[in-house]
Enzyme design. Structure first.
Site, PDB file in Angstrom:
ATOM      1  N   GLU A 433       0.840  -1.194   0.000  1.00  0.00           N
ATOM      2  CA  GLU A 433       0.000   0.000   0.000  1.00  0.00           C
ATOM      3  C   GLU A 433       0.880   1.251   0.000  1.00  0.00           C
ATOM      4  O   GLU A 433       1.694   1.450   0.886  1.00  0.00           O
ATOM      5  CB  GLU A 433      -0.869  -0.042   1.270  1.00  0.00           C
ATOM      6  N   ASP A 508      -1.098  -1.158   5.781  1.00  0.00           N
ATOM      7  CA  ASP A 508      -0.978  -0.572   7.126  1.00  0.00           C
ATOM      8  C   ASP A 508      -1.936  -1.253   8.094  1.00  0.00           C
ATOM      9  O   ASP A 508      -2.984  -1.749   7.701  1.00  0.00           O
ATOM     10  CB  ASP A 508      -1.326   0.925   7.081  1.00  0.00           C
TER      11      ASP A 508
END
Ligand code: 0RA
Length: 646
Positions: A433, A508
């Protein structure tokens, strides 16, 4: 339900093949594996026998209790395991059933049975793999008990009282010597299977009690009973989808001893969700019943459309079979006396007679439905035309992806930092990400076997988009080219071309991260299904905390308990320390990222597996659907599980 007809059972019907030591020596050969899946398989193995009693018309109530000590009780009100003496072995039949392998004892060809089918290793395997196992049988007016340890008789059959009821109660506690990874039963895994069984067998009621929970908790006790059977199942699966119909079409019939039941409903989504069962076993690989269903569906709609001049009037594109299944949620359940299971995972039905039985029953009844409901028929066919057009557009988009990749030399996306070795079995790719985390990962990785593909922002919600739009999405295009397999159903997807055998999602540890992870998992589940089925998808687990002591010594914690323990130890040692919470991967420098999350020696990866296809379908449609309320409920209910089990 008590039924005295059962007592004509003869103990001599029971065949004895092998001893239980073999099961303890090589448990995986009998229950698949000794991880979480194998552990829960023990419950299924016992419940299957109760379901057999239900299929034979002798049982309508099954109770499952998860005890605080980690043991499980399963009771039913079936006929009870026979207790008369086995003529050759001179043992009570119940002892033979519980201690000898493959001693199912039910060789009645006219009955549809689960045990002895796919699972069918027998309750004796559960006994062999349990540190403690007891059976209480209510039969012929008496209550009998037997007890075992690791399959060895501790209490020989004895009578402890009288009863007016019939039934079997089995309690067992899995042996931690065998189940070394985990002996913890998960309520959700059990509940998903029991709910499924209740949908498939409208006559039964299943009650689950989780004694580990507080009595007022929502998951202390649940009861499943669905008088509407597969029709209720489809309604449940489509709860968070917008249906094109008032209620699912329900079709049932029986040809040549093959009872067939189908419920189906079209929604405004784009995925096909056809779940098929043979004798309550989910046939993931399909088979003859599914071919029969597909043929009937295609033939029926094509005929109807031709007759009513619906398709030809407004479409230039060729309609194909799969267009009739876009946005279709369907449960197909058949019962087969002697099922032949084929395929890699033995979940593909082979019996050829089943195809025509299913095809004839569905064709006739669906025809009738379309004739009687012209408005719904028109709505469905309009959707089919749109699906065909989108498929055509998708074909062009696919060609474009291919052409682009040929033009860019090696054909790989520019953002991909590939690994140097070319052997897929030893290569892995991290889907990361954000560009900054991607940068750290590129620097921290072992470039010989680890590739990095940074993904920018949120990828498309594939649950809500048409296939052609999905294929136009840049991030999705990059993934498709990097993985090398192509995308979509059967012919379009080539698992052999997979460039990395480990695909690791690294996001995350926050809300956005878990959203992106869910979007990616939804995409893989819906459009690259074999990757999930073959265990190629993994989730990286970055730590939540870093604890630095004054000497510069660094420790990581993945949860609050570990963090607190580290802090306690440091306090005891009178060391000063600093605790920081990682908010995102970007906060870690390349070395830290390597050490905690990417080094195969120290990292933990969660492999994504799908235990229960219907439950996974429900989960993705709920998580990715429009309705906020069911999504909130689902997330709340599952939030106590830090990890995502699908
Ligand atoms: C052997 C033969 C019969 C039933 C069973 C076993 C049986 C096993 C289990 C395990 C859990 N619940 C069970 N219920 C039944 C046939 C019984 C007959 O013909 O009377």
């Amino acid at each position: 339900m008590s039924n005295k007809k059962g007592s004509d059972y003869k103990a001599s019907n029971i065949q004895v093949l092998e001893g239980l030591e073999a099961v303890r020596k090589r448990p995986s050969m009998y229950i698949g594996d000794t991880g979480q899946r194998g552990l829960h398989h023990l419950i299924n193995e016992v419940v299957d026998n109760s379901i057999d009693e239900a299929l034979a018309g002798h049982c309508d109530f099954i109770k499952v209790i998860i005890h605080e000590d980690g043991s499980i009780t399963i009771s039913d009100n079936g006929r009870g395991i026979p207790v008369d003496e086995h003529p050759k072995l001179k043992l009570p039949a119940v002892e033979v059933v519980l201690t000898k392998l493959h001693a199912g004892g039910k060789f009645d060809k006219d009955s549809y049975k689960v045990s002895g089918g796919l699972h069918g290793v027998g309750v004796s395997c559960v006994n062999a793999l349990s540190i403690f196992f007891s059976a209480e049988v209510h039969r012929d007016g008496n209550i009998y008990v037997m007890e075992f340890e690791r399959g060895v008789t501790q209490t020989p059959l004895k009578t402890i009282g009288t009863t007016k009821k019939t039934g079997t109660t089995i309690r067992f506690k899995p042996d931690s010597e065998i189940f070394t990874q985990t002996t913890e039963f998960k309520f959700d895994i059990i509940a998903d299977r029991m709910r499924e069984l209740a949908f498939l067998n409208p006559e039964i009621t299943v009650e689950i009690t989780d004694e580990r929970e507080e009595k007022d908790s929502e998951t202390y006790q649940v009861t499943y009973h669905y008088a509407g059977g597969v029709k209720d199942f489809v309604t449940y699966l489509d709860e968070s989808r917008d249906s094109l119909m008032k209620e699912p079409i329900y079709i049932s019939g029986e040809i040549e001893n093959v009872p067939v039941e189908v419920a189906m409903q079209y929604n405004n989504g784009y995925t096909e969700n056809v779940h098929s069962y043979v004798n309550n076993i989910n046939t993931r690989e399909g088979g003859t019943h599914i071919s029969g269903f597909r043929r009937a569906l295609t033939r029926c709609f094509k005929n109807y459309a031709d007759k009513n001049k619906i398709i030809k009037a407004n479409s230039k594109v060729q309609i194909s079979g799969e267009d009739f299944r876009e946005g279709l949620t369907c449960v197909l359940s058949v019962k087969v006396a002697e099922p032949q299971f084929e395929g890699q995972t033995k979940t593909k039905l082979g019996n050829s007679e089943v195809q025509s039985a299913v095809e004839v029953i569905i064709y006739d009844k669906l025809n009738e439905f379309l004739e009687q409901n012209p408005k719904t028929a028109k709505k469905i066919l309009e959707k089919v035309v749109v699906a065909a057009e989108a498929r055509e557009a998708a074909r062009k988009a696919r060609q474009l992806i291919q052409r682009k990749s040929v033009m860019s030399g090696g054909g790989l996306p520019g953002k991909l930092a590939d690994c140097s070795i070319k052997d897929p079995a030893h290569s892995e790719v991290y889907l990361v990400e954000g560009d900054s985390a991607g940068g750290s990962a590129k620097m921290g990785r072992n470039r010989s076997f680890q590739a990095i593909l940074p993904l920018r922002g949120k990828i498309l919600n594939v649950e809500k988009a048409k296939i052609n739009k999905i294929l136009e999405n840049k991030e999705i295009q990059a993934m498709i080219t990097a993985l090398g397999t192509g995308v979509g159903h059967e012919e379009e997807f080539e698992l052999e071309k997979l460039r990395y055998h480990k695909i690791i999602i690294m996001t995350d540890a926050d809300v956005d991260g878990s959203h992106i992870r869910t979007l990616l998992l939804t995409f893989f589940y819906r459009y690259m299904h074999p990757l999930v089925d073959n265990g190629h998808i993994f989730i990286a687990t970055p730590p939540l905390y870093r604890i630095t002591s004054t000497r510069g010594e660094i420790q990581y914690a993945w949860d609050d308990d570990t963090r607190d323990k580290i802090i306690r130890d440091l306090k005891k040692a009178k060391k000063k320390f600093d605790v920081s919470r990682y908010k995102g991967l970007g906060e870690m420098n390349p070395e830290q990222l390597w050490e905690t999350t990417m080094d195969p020696e120290t990292r933990t990866l969660q492999q994504v597996t799908v235990e229960n296809a219907a439950a996974a379908d429900k989960m993705f449609s709920t998580l990715m659907g429009d309705d906020v309320e069911p999504r909130r409920e689902f997330i709340e209910r599952n939030s106590k599980y830090a990890k995502l089990d699908i």
